[in-house]
Design a protein around this motif. Structure first.
Motif, mmCIF file in Angstrom:
data_model
loop_
_atom_site.group_PDB
_atom_site.id
_atom_site.type_symbol
_atom_site.label_atom_id
_atom_site.label_comp_id
_atom_site.label_asym_id
_atom_site.label_seq_id
_atom_site.Cartn_x
_atom_site.Cartn_y
_atom_site.Cartn_z
ATOM 1 N N LEU A 48 6.857 -53.734 27.650
ATOM 2 C CA LEU A 48 5.857 -52.696 27.367
ATOM 3 C C LEU A 48 5.997 -51.528 28.334
ATOM 4 C CD1 LEU A 48 2.663 -54.805 26.615
ATOM 5 C CD2 LEU A 48 3.835 -53.263 25.029
ATOM 6 N N ARG A 49 6.206 -51.829 29.620
ATOM 7 C CA ARG A 49 6.375 -50.770 30.621
ATOM 8 C C ARG A 49 7.608 -49.920 30.307
ATOM 9 N NH1 ARG A 49 4.238 -50.095 35.325
ATOM 10 N NH2 ARG A 49 3.543 -52.242 35.511
ATOM 11 N N SER A 50 8.697 -50.558 29.993
ATOM 12 C CA SER A 50 9.933 -49.841 29.682
ATOM 13 C C SER A 50 9.763 -48.958 28.458
ATOM 14 C CB SER A 50 11.070 -50.841 29.457
ATOM 15 O OG SER A 50 12.238 -50.182 29.061
ATOM 16 N N ARG A 51 9.122 -49.496 27.435
ATOM 17 C CA ARG A 51 8.909 -48.729 26.198
ATOM 18 C C ARG A 51 8.006 -47.523 26.450
ATOM 19 N NH1 ARG A 51 9.551 -49.757 20.687
ATOM 20 N NH2 ARG A 51 7.984 -48.788 19.382
ATOM 21 N N LEU A 52 6.928 -47.726 27.239
ATOM 22 C CA LEU A 52 6.021 -46.628 27.541
ATOM 23 C C LEU A 52 6.742 -45.548 28.357
ATOM 24 C CD1 LEU A 52 3.158 -45.421 27.436
ATOM 25 C CD2 LEU A 52 2.680 -46.653 29.556
ATOM 26 N N TYR A 57 8.832 -40.182 28.859
ATOM 27 C CA TYR A 57 9.904 -39.305 29.332
ATOM 28 C C TYR A 57 10.513 -38.502 28.193
ATOM 29 C CZ TYR A 57 9.653 -41.567 33.889
ATOM 30 O OH TYR A 57 9.226 -42.035 35.099
ATOM 31 N N ALA A 58 10.626 -39.099 27.021
ATOM 32 C CA ALA A 58 11.154 -38.362 25.870
ATOM 33 C C ALA A 58 10.222 -37.212 25.506
ATOM 34 C CB ALA A 58 11.335 -39.293 24.682
ATOM 35 N N GLN A 59 8.921 -37.454 25.559
ATOM 36 C CA GLN A 59 7.963 -36.398 25.257
ATOM 37 C C GLN A 59 7.929 -35.355 26.367
ATOM 38 O OE1 GLN A 59 4.451 -38.752 24.577
ATOM 39 N NE2 GLN A 59 4.974 -39.117 22.439
ATOM 40 N N LEU A 60 8.091 -35.785 27.613
ATOM 41 C CA LEU A 60 8.083 -34.855 28.735
ATOM 42 C C LEU A 60 9.256 -33.885 28.664
ATOM 43 C CD1 LEU A 60 7.051 -37.025 31.794
ATOM 44 C CD2 LEU A 60 5.798 -35.120 30.805
ATOM 45 N N ASP A 61 10.389 -34.372 28.193
ATOM 46 C CA ASP A 61 11.550 -33.490 28.061
ATOM 47 C C ASP A 61 11.217 -32.278 27.201
ATOM 48 O OD1 ASP A 61 13.172 -34.989 29.671
ATOM 49 O OD2 ASP A 61 14.225 -35.986 28.022
ATOM 50 N N ASP A 62 10.388 -32.488 26.187
ATOM 51 C CA ASP A 62 10.008 -31.394 25.293
ATOM 52 C C ASP A 62 8.954 -30.475 25.907
ATOM 53 O OD1 ASP A 62 11.748 -32.319 23.357
ATOM 54 O OD2 ASP A 62 10.199 -33.455 22.297
ATOM 55 N N LEU A 63 8.150 -31.004 26.851
ATOM 56 C CA LEU A 63 7.011 -30.248 27.371
ATOM 57 C C LEU A 63 7.205 -29.723 28.787
ATOM 58 C CD1 LEU A 63 4.186 -32.633 26.103
ATOM 59 C CD2 LEU A 63 4.889 -30.472 25.092
ATOM 60 N N ALA A 64 8.233 -30.179 29.472
ATOM 61 C CA ALA A 64 8.421 -29.810 30.879
ATOM 62 C C ALA A 64 8.862 -28.360 31.011
ATOM 63 C CB ALA A 64 9.438 -30.730 31.530
ATOM 64 N N GLY A 65 8.303 -27.720 32.008
ATOM 65 C CA GLY A 65 8.714 -26.352 32.327
ATOM 66 C C GLY A 65 9.851 -26.386 33.330
ATOM 67 N N PRO A 66 10.232 -25.227 33.852
ATOM 68 C CA PRO A 66 11.349 -25.155 34.795
ATOM 69 C C PRO A 66 11.106 -25.938 36.083
ATOM 70 C CG PRO A 66 10.355 -22.985 34.457
ATOM 71 C CD PRO A 66 9.660 -23.938 33.546
ATOM 72 N N SER A 67 9.843 -26.088 36.485
ATOM 73 C CA SER A 67 9.537 -26.839 37.712
ATOM 74 C C SER A 67 9.123 -28.278 37.418
ATOM 75 C CB SER A 67 8.428 -26.121 38.490
ATOM 76 O OG SER A 67 7.251 -26.065 37.709
ATOM 77 N N ALA A 70 3.755 -30.691 34.435
ATOM 78 C CA ALA A 70 2.505 -30.589 35.172
ATOM 79 C C ALA A 70 1.790 -31.941 35.114
ATOM 80 C CB ALA A 70 1.631 -29.498 34.559
ATOM 81 N N PRO A 71 1.044 -32.306 36.177
ATOM 82 C CA PRO A 71 0.351 -33.606 36.179
ATOM 83 C C PRO A 71 -0.577 -33.800 34.981
ATOM 84 C CG PRO A 71 0.265 -32.614 38.357
ATOM 85 C CD PRO A 71 0.867 -31.591 37.420
ATOM 86 N N GLU A 72 -1.216 -32.720 34.527
ATOM 87 C CA GLU A 72 -2.132 -32.865 33.388
ATOM 88 C C GLU A 72 -1.381 -33.199 32.101
ATOM 89 O OE1 GLU A 72 -1.337 -28.483 34.006
ATOM 90 O OE2 GLU A 72 -2.079 -30.081 35.288
ATOM 91 N N VAL A 73 -0.126 -32.767 32.005
ATOM 92 C CA VAL A 73 0.679 -33.105 30.828
ATOM 93 C C VAL A 73 0.924 -34.603 30.798
ATOM 94 C CG1 VAL A 73 2.946 -32.837 29.737
ATOM 95 C CG2 VAL A 73 1.757 -30.841 30.647
ATOM 96 N N MET A 74 1.273 -35.189 31.949
ATOM 97 C CA MET A 74 1.514 -36.627 32.024
ATOM 98 C C MET A 74 0.241 -37.402 31.707
ATOM 99 S SD MET A 74 3.931 -38.658 32.448
ATOM 100 C CE MET A 74 4.736 -39.944 33.324
ATOM 101 N N ARG A 75 -0.898 -36.950 32.214
ATOM 102 C CA ARG A 75 -2.174 -37.628 31.927
ATOM 103 C C ARG A 75 -2.502 -37.555 30.438
ATOM 104 N NH1 ARG A 75 -3.577 -35.486 36.970
ATOM 105 N NH2 ARG A 75 -4.429 -33.604 36.062
#
Length: 109
Positions: A48-52, A57-67, A70-75
Motif C-alpha cells: 500500500l505504501r509503495s502504491r501510494l 509522485y506521478a501526480q506531483l510530476d504534473d503539478l511540480a513547479g521549477p522549485s 509546494a507542501p499544500e500540493v502534497m497535502r
C-alpha cells in the motif's frame, strides 16, 4: 510474477484502497486470499505504501513547479487517499479481522 498474478495483486490493492478510503474506521478484513497474494499484513502495508508513493509522485510530476512541489500540493494529493494515508500513518491502529471466524485476529503491529 505472471500477468495473472500481477492482475490479482493490483485488483486486490485497488479493492483494499477503496475499502480504506470509503470507511471511517481503520478496520481491514484480512482475507485468506490475501495471504496468497501478499504473504502477511506487514507486506500488504508495504505494498500500500509503495502504491501510494508511486501514485503521488506521478501526480506531483504534473503539478511540480521549477522549485519542486509546494507542501499544500502534497497535502491535497494525500487527502484524496484518506484511508490509505491513515492506515499507513497508524499501522498499529489497524485491527486485522480474519475472515475465518475460527481464526484469531492478527495485529499489524
Amino acid at each position: 510474477m505472471s500477468w495473472q498474478d500481477a492482475h490479482r495483486y493490483n485488483r486486490a490493492l485497488r479493492e483494499i484502497e477503496t475499502e480504506l478510503n470509503w470507511t471511517e474506521g481503520t478496520e481491514l478484513v484480512w482475507r485468506p486470499e490475501y495471504r496468497e497474494i501478499f504473504g502477511s499484513p506487514e507486506r500488504l502495508l508495504l505494498a500500500l505504501r509503495s502504491r501510494l508513493q508511486t501514485t503521488l509522485y506521478a501526480q506531483l510530476d504534473d503539478l511540480a513547479g521549477p522549485s519542486g512541489p509546494a507542501p499544500e500540493v502534497m497535502r491535497t494529493l494525500a487527502a484524496a487517499h484518506p484511508g490509505v494515508v491513515r492506515a499507513l500513518a497508524l499501522p498499529g491502529a489497524i485491527r486485522w479481522i480474519d475472515a475465518d471466524p475460527a481464526a484469531l485476529a492478527v495485529s499489524a503491529a
